[in-house]
Design a protein around this motif. Structure first.
Motif, PDB file in Angstrom:
ATOM      1  N   ASP A 116     -76.321 -53.281 -40.456  1.00 39.75           N
ATOM      2  CA  ASP A 116     -77.338 -54.136 -39.866  1.00 39.75           C
ATOM      3  C   ASP A 116     -77.130 -54.046 -38.196  1.00 39.75           C
ATOM      4  OD1 ASP A 116     -78.693 -54.799 -42.128  1.00 39.75           O
ATOM      5  OD2 ASP A 116     -77.561 -56.508 -42.543  1.00 39.75           O
ATOM      6  N   ALA A 123     -82.409 -49.903 -32.785  1.00 38.23           N
ATOM      7  CA  ALA A 123     -83.643 -50.257 -32.654  1.00 38.23           C
ATOM      8  C   ALA A 123     -84.037 -50.600 -31.259  1.00 38.23           C
ATOM      9  CB  ALA A 123     -84.131 -51.141 -33.709  1.00 38.23           C
ATOM     10  N   ASN A 168     -89.502 -64.315 -40.159  1.00 34.15           N
ATOM     11  CA  ASN A 168     -88.014 -64.147 -40.797  1.00 34.15           C
ATOM     12  C   ASN A 168     -88.523 -62.729 -41.467  1.00 34.15           C
ATOM     13  OD1 ASN A 168     -85.420 -64.546 -41.625  1.00 34.15           O
ATOM     14  ND2 ASN A 168     -86.598 -64.894 -43.621  1.00 34.15           N
ATOM     15  N   THR A 169     -89.687 -62.572 -42.041  1.00 33.81           N
ATOM     16  CA  THR A 169     -90.337 -61.305 -42.602  1.00 33.81           C
ATOM     17  C   THR A 169     -90.216 -60.127 -41.549  1.00 33.81           C
ATOM     18  OG1 THR A 169     -91.561 -62.638 -44.080  1.00 33.81           O
ATOM     19  CG2 THR A 169     -91.900 -60.251 -43.704  1.00 33.81           C
ATOM     20  N   LYS A 170     -90.381 -60.427 -40.612  1.00 33.99           N
ATOM     21  CA  LYS A 170     -90.456 -59.556 -39.516  1.00 33.99           C
ATOM     22  C   LYS A 170     -88.903 -58.985 -38.772  1.00 33.99           C
ATOM     23  CE  LYS A 170     -95.095 -60.171 -37.555  1.00 33.99           C
ATOM     24  NZ  LYS A 170     -95.425 -61.074 -38.821  1.00 33.99           N
ATOM     25  N   SER A 172     -86.250 -59.654 -40.718  1.00 31.93           N
ATOM     26  CA  SER A 172     -85.293 -59.325 -41.809  1.00 31.93           C
ATOM     27  C   SER A 172     -84.957 -57.708 -41.726  1.00 31.93           C
ATOM     28  CB  SER A 172     -85.655 -59.871 -43.095  1.00 31.93           C
ATOM     29  OG  SER A 172     -87.000 -59.307 -43.214  1.00 31.93           O
ATOM     30  N   ASP A 173     -86.099 -56.993 -41.189  1.00 33.82           N
ATOM     31  CA  ASP A 173     -85.790 -55.481 -41.412  1.00 33.82           C
ATOM     32  C   ASP A 173     -84.890 -54.887 -40.363  1.00 33.82           C
ATOM     33  OD1 ASP A 173     -88.065 -55.709 -43.340  1.00 33.82           O
ATOM     34  OD2 ASP A 173     -89.751 -55.076 -41.793  1.00 33.82           O
ATOM     35  N   PHE A 174     -84.612 -55.836 -39.326  1.00 35.43           N
ATOM     36  CA  PHE A 174     -83.567 -55.461 -38.568  1.00 35.43           C
ATOM     37  C   PHE A 174     -82.242 -56.250 -38.722  1.00 35.43           C
ATOM     38  CE2 PHE A 174     -87.408 -55.656 -36.774  1.00 35.43           C
ATOM     39  CZ  PHE A 174     -87.799 -54.108 -36.391  1.00 35.43           C
ATOM     40  N   GLY A 175     -81.846 -56.646 -39.917  1.00 39.81           N
ATOM     41  CA  GLY A 175     -80.590 -57.328 -40.125  1.00 39.81           C
ATOM     42  C   GLY A 175     -80.311 -58.513 -39.691  1.00 39.81           C
ATOM     43  N   ASN A 177     -81.577 -63.066 -39.722  1.00 39.12           N
ATOM     44  CA  ASN A 177     -82.214 -64.099 -40.251  1.00 39.12           C
ATOM     45  C   ASN A 177     -82.641 -65.104 -39.327  1.00 39.12           C
ATOM     46  OD1 ASN A 177     -81.759 -62.858 -42.948  1.00 39.12           O
ATOM     47  ND2 ASN A 177     -79.735 -63.575 -42.900  1.00 39.12           N
TER      48      ASN A 177
END
Length: 324
Positions: A116, A123, A168-170, A172-175, A177
């Motif tokens: 992560d 990214a 949080n949904t967006k 969480s893809d990048f580790g 919370n």
């Protein structure tokens, strides 16, 4: 240059060069050694960046402590505890097309694992928080557009919950919370704000009126129940009074019966023991009454004489008196 001079001065020159090199190493080596170490404070992790090769070592996540990393390398530090982000006002538009400004605040935390952290750096580099703020801004516009203006004010807690879930949904893809989200302020134009507040006030008034109605109904029912209790108590008291009165009257009636019975029995005894003048025939009831009357008249004779009252005595009783 003569060969003799070169051969004679060479040892001295070598000695001088060696001394210079040793002195340089003595001065430079500690400095170089110091730049070969890096430190990570508690609550942080790091990735090793090799400046010599211009690449990231994504095979190891460095933890807190002092580490030897070599020359030309340094650690890229990431916090693992909660980070607070306060944003300014963000322009958005509601489902019914009204402009509104939202001021949010949120807290995020980076996952403490190699994949992560390395993925986050690859990214966004070191400016990942600026990217989070941009994502939060877009998320606010998306979520606000699902609310009409009235519900945006009435269901502010739901708005904050939806904003937190969307962000949080967006992230969480990048580790990352999102561990908290707050809507600090909602601003409208004065006209819209006044209209919404008036509607909310009216709704509260309706709720208050409904509550007051329920209270009035409860008070009325309570009064009815109290009246029933008082009525029942009055009936109980009346019944007790009536029972006492009835018992008293029954006792008086019983006493009257007893007295009448006793008198009747006494009268019967007198009747049974008194006979006619001939001494053989018992008196009848009518005769006995006349006798009692006669006895009373005799006992009161003097009174009659004093008062000069003329008393007409029945002939049959007068005969008995004369016989006496």
């Amino acid at each position: 240059m003569p060969r003799e001079w070169d051969s004679e001065g060479a040892p001295e020159r070598r000695k001088k060069y060696l001394s210079t090199f040793v002195m340089a190493c003595t001065i430079v080596f500690p400095w170089l050694l110091g730049y070969s170490f890096d430190t990570i404070d508690p609550g942080y992790v790091g990735l090793l960046w090799n400046q010599n090769l211009h690449n990231l070592d994504s095979n190891k996540l460095w933890k807190e402590g002092r580490h030897f990393i070599g020359l030309g390398c340094h650690l890229i530090i990431f916090p693992t505890y909660a980070q607070f982000v306060n944003q300014g006002y963000i322009q958005a538009r509601t489902k019914d097309g009204l402009a509104v400004q939202i001021q949010p605040s949120f807290q995020y935390q980076i996952n403490d694992n190699l994949d992560d952290v390395a993925g986050l750096y690859k990214a966004f580099g070191g400016s990942y928080e600026e990217t989070f703020i941009s994502i939060s801004r877009m998320n606010i516009r998306d979520v606000v557009s699902t609310f009409v203006a009235y519900d945006l004010v009435k269901h502010r807690d739901t708005l904050a919950s939806n904003l937190e879930a969307g962000l949080n949904t967006k992230l969480s893809d990048f580790g990352v919370n999102v561990i908290g989200y707050q809507v600090l302020s909602i601003q409208w134009s004065n006209t819209i704000d006044n209209a919404i507040m008036a509607a909310v006030t009216e709704l509260e008034n309706v709720k208050t009126a409904h509550a007051e109605k329920n209270i009035s109904q409860i008070e009325a029912l309570t009064a009815v129940e109290e009246a029933k209790v008082l009525s029942e108590n009055a009936i109980i008291i009346a019944n007790q009074t009536a029972a006492i009165l009835l018992a008293t009257k029954e006792a008086e009636a019983s006493n009257i019966v007893i007295q009448g019975t006793a008198q009747a029995q006494a009268f019967a005894a007198v009747k049974a023991n008194i006979t006619q003048v001939d001494g053989t025939t018992p008196m009848t009831g009518d005769e006995l009454l006349k006798y009692v009357y006669l006895e009373n008249m005799v006992s009161q004779m003097n009174v009659f004489e004093e008062r000069k009252v003329a008393v007409k005595v029945p002939a049959d009783i007068q005969g008995v008196i004369d016989a006496l």
